[in-house]
Design a protein around this motif. Sequence first.
Motif, PDB file in Angstrom:
ATOM      1  N   PHE A   8      37.508  36.947  38.732  1.00  0.00           N
ATOM      2  CA  PHE A   8      37.595  36.310  40.216  1.00  0.00           C
ATOM      3  C   PHE A   8      36.362  35.999  40.588  1.00  0.00           C
ATOM      4  CE2 PHE A   8      38.747  37.224  44.723  1.00  0.00           C
ATOM      5  CZ  PHE A   8      39.711  36.072  44.913  1.00  0.00           C
ATOM      6  N   LEU A  65      47.754  37.153  43.570  1.00  0.00           N
ATOM      7  CA  LEU A  65      47.184  36.607  42.506  1.00  0.00           C
ATOM      8  C   LEU A  65      47.797  35.171  42.050  1.00  0.00           C
ATOM      9  CD1 LEU A  65      45.660  39.382  40.366  1.00  0.00           C
ATOM     10  CD2 LEU A  65      44.386  37.793  41.627  1.00  0.00           C
ATOM     11  N   LEU A  68      47.595  32.617  44.610  1.00  0.00           N
ATOM     12  CA  LEU A  68      46.008  31.937  44.359  1.00  0.00           C
ATOM     13  C   LEU A  68      46.152  30.926  43.297  1.00  0.00           C
ATOM     14  CD1 LEU A  68      43.567  35.178  44.784  1.00  0.00           C
ATOM     15  CD2 LEU A  68      44.308  33.224  46.418  1.00  0.00           C
ATOM     16  N   ALA A  69      46.967  31.293  42.174  1.00  0.00           N
ATOM     17  CA  ALA A  69      46.826  30.527  41.077  1.00  0.00           C
ATOM     18  C   ALA A  69      47.669  29.372  41.413  1.00  0.00           C
ATOM     19  CB  ALA A  69      47.741  31.322  39.940  1.00  0.00           C
ATOM     20  N   LYS A  96      39.827  37.321  50.813  1.00  0.00           N
ATOM     21  CA  LYS A  96      40.487  37.242  49.383  1.00  0.00           C
ATOM     22  C   LYS A  96      40.005  38.401  48.494  1.00  0.00           C
ATOM     23  CE  LYS A  96      41.282  32.261  48.860  1.00  0.00           C
ATOM     24  NZ  LYS A  96      41.046  31.157  48.061  1.00  0.00           N
ATOM     25  N   MET A 100      42.415  41.142  47.182  1.00  0.00           N
ATOM     26  CA  MET A 100      42.522  41.279  45.699  1.00  0.00           C
ATOM     27  C   MET A 100      42.341  42.655  45.281  1.00  0.00           C
ATOM     28  SD  MET A 100      40.959  39.478  42.611  1.00  0.00           S
ATOM     29  CE  MET A 100      41.080  39.988  41.058  1.00  0.00           C
ATOM     30  N   GLU A 173      40.617  27.536  36.968  1.00  0.00           N
ATOM     31  CA  GLU A 173      40.790  28.327  38.007  1.00  0.00           C
ATOM     32  C   GLU A 173      42.125  29.157  38.205  1.00  0.00           C
ATOM     33  OE1 GLU A 173      39.145  28.899  42.538  1.00  0.00           O
ATOM     34  OE2 GLU A 173      39.890  26.859  41.776  1.00  0.00           O
ATOM     35  N   PHE A 177      43.375  33.006  37.598  1.00  0.00           N
ATOM     36  CA  PHE A 177      44.410  33.967  38.376  1.00  0.00           C
ATOM     37  C   PHE A 177      45.482  34.391  38.230  1.00  0.00           C
ATOM     38  CE2 PHE A 177      41.987  31.394  42.085  1.00  0.00           C
ATOM     39  CZ  PHE A 177      40.775  32.478  42.038  1.00  0.00           C
TER      40      PHE A 177
END
Length: 190
Positions: A8, A65, A68-69, A96, A100, A173, A177
């Motif tokens: 991360f 997650l 976020l992806a 974040k 997380m 990225e 995630f």
Amino acid sequence: MPGPDNLFVLAQSIAKGKQAGIATALGLCTGLLGHIAAAVIGLSALIYQSALAFTIVKYAGVAYLLFLAYKAFRAKESGFGPLKADSLDYRALYQKGVIMNLLNPKVSLFFLAFLPQFIQYEAGAVAGQMLVYGVIFLLQALVLFSLISVFAGKIGTFLRKSPGLARKIHLIEGSLFAFIGLRIAFSDHK
């Protein structure tokens, strides 16, 4: 294999620069404070013993997650260009990191499995010993995350010189995630 927290920080640092990675690292370490407190008062043990509680925390983390992806996959190419300090929201990156970390039940399990090995029960003050060891772990994590931020930030600076890489960086990225989320989703409870 680097843990989800390391990945991360790496992803945030490459995509948004070392300061973004450090803001994320500070959030992750703040989340560690929650895990340390939970271990000291025995809450981690309760969550670990309750399959339902563990599953709820686990899948909340997975959902976050994957969210976020999704955001990374949908990011515009222009979002990965020369960094402007005023365009980065360090508070959001910090938050974040906190979320997380708190939603990762594996961190609680780590404290349950790792810290007791160093406790000297005959010395008494078990909670105090766990707190000291937890803070030592937090400090080393902060140093490690900061080093990752600095080095990954340099890689990101190099990559930002080629604007055509923006979409690929966002895909990497988002993939990180998603990978972290799926890795947690398919991990065993015990």
